[in-house]
Design a protein around this motif. Structure first.
Motif, mmCIF file in Angstrom:
data_model
loop_
_atom_site.group_PDB
_atom_site.id
_atom_site.type_symbol
_atom_site.label_atom_id
_atom_site.label_comp_id
_atom_site.label_asym_id
_atom_site.label_seq_id
_atom_site.Cartn_x
_atom_site.Cartn_y
_atom_site.Cartn_z
ATOM 1 N N THR A 144 0.923 -1.303 0.188
ATOM 2 C CA THR A 144 0.015 0.064 -0.007
ATOM 3 C C THR A 144 0.736 1.370 -0.054
ATOM 4 O O THR A 144 0.258 2.421 0.408
ATOM 5 N N THR A 192 -0.113 5.179 0.872
ATOM 6 C CA THR A 192 0.187 5.683 2.124
ATOM 7 C C THR A 192 0.972 6.960 1.648
ATOM 8 O O THR A 192 0.975 8.012 2.523
ATOM 9 N N THR A 221 -1.832 9.650 1.385
ATOM 10 C CA THR A 221 -2.510 9.947 2.407
ATOM 11 C C THR A 221 -1.567 10.803 3.378
ATOM 12 O O THR A 221 -1.799 11.013 4.580
ATOM 13 N N PHE A 259 -2.584 6.394 6.042
ATOM 14 C CA PHE A 259 -3.140 5.044 5.867
ATOM 15 C C PHE A 259 -2.379 4.093 6.806
ATOM 16 O O PHE A 259 -3.066 2.891 6.893
ATOM 17 N N ALA A 280 -5.075 2.905 9.231
ATOM 18 C CA ALA A 280 -5.988 1.997 8.649
ATOM 19 C C ALA A 280 -5.370 0.463 8.726
ATOM 20 O O ALA A 280 -5.900 -0.390 9.034
ATOM 21 N N ASN A 307 -3.134 -0.404 10.904
ATOM 22 C CA ASN A 307 -3.109 -0.985 12.277
ATOM 23 C C ASN A 307 -4.610 -1.545 12.854
ATOM 24 O O ASN A 307 -4.895 -2.423 13.255
ATOM 25 N N ALA A 308 -5.562 -0.643 12.219
ATOM 26 C CA ALA A 308 -6.937 -1.132 12.446
ATOM 27 C C ALA A 308 -7.400 -2.341 11.833
ATOM 28 O O ALA A 308 -8.040 -3.403 12.415
ATOM 29 N N ILE A 309 -6.866 -2.717 10.624
ATOM 30 C CA ILE A 309 -7.190 -3.966 9.857
ATOM 31 C C ILE A 309 -6.352 -5.074 10.764
ATOM 32 O O ILE A 309 -6.938 -6.206 11.035
ATOM 33 N N PHE A 327 -14.503 -1.262 12.470
ATOM 34 C CA PHE A 327 -13.480 -0.546 12.108
ATOM 35 C C PHE A 327 -13.079 0.626 12.827
ATOM 36 O O PHE A 327 -11.903 0.750 13.064
ATOM 37 N N TRP A 328 -14.098 1.497 13.208
ATOM 38 C CA TRP A 328 -13.775 2.697 13.832
ATOM 39 C C TRP A 328 -13.507 2.370 15.312
ATOM 40 O O TRP A 328 -12.504 3.036 15.800
ATOM 41 N N LEU A 377 -9.718 1.388 15.028
ATOM 42 C CA LEU A 377 -8.920 2.444 14.867
ATOM 43 C C LEU A 377 -8.643 2.935 16.061
ATOM 44 O O LEU A 377 -7.547 3.616 16.626
#
Length: 124
Positions: free
Chosen positions: A61, A65, A68, A72, A75, A77-79, A96-97, A100
């Motif tokens: 990505t 990255t 942004t 990103f 994101a 880390n959240a994944i 997801f939120w 995050l």
């Protein structure tokens, strides 16, 4: 450093990481951890994912990255948090939120407690 003191250091980091997970889950109503052992297992799994899967995701990505300006990575880390919630039975994230928010607050608490699992620590 001897092998036994190195093992104790890793164990101490796992315990501190577990404490960080418990504190973070307490602060966020969308994150549920069944117990301290689950939190320690989650800490170990997140360290393993950060060492193995995260570099691959970052490489795949790079364009987004860059566009942004690095945001990103949050994101990613959240994944990884969502992936861990699928793997570990006693750890649940409501979306997801929440993942995050969990990643951000966990990172803050880990740095306050000095937890450094999955990262290269400087040698002394």
């Amino acid at each position: 450093m001897s092998k036994s003191s190195e093992a104790l250091g890793i164990l101490a980091q796992l315990v501190l990481g577990g404490v960080s997970v418990i504190i973070t889950a307490f602060l966020l109503p969308g994150v549920h951890v069944d117990g301290f052992l689950t939190a320690v297992i989650l800490t170990a799994l997140l360290a393993l994912l950060n060492i193995t899967v995260k570099p691959i995701l970052i490489m795949l990505t790079i364009p987004i990255t860059i566009v942004t300006l690095g945001l990103f990575l949050l994101a990613i880390n959240a994944i990884l948090i969502l992936l861990a919630s699928e793997i570990i039975g006693g750890f649940y994230v409501d979306g997801f939120w929440w993942a995050l928010a969990f990643a951000l607050i966990l990172s803050l608490i880990n740095s306050l407690l000095g937890v450094s699992l999955g990262e290269k620590r400087p040698t002394r």
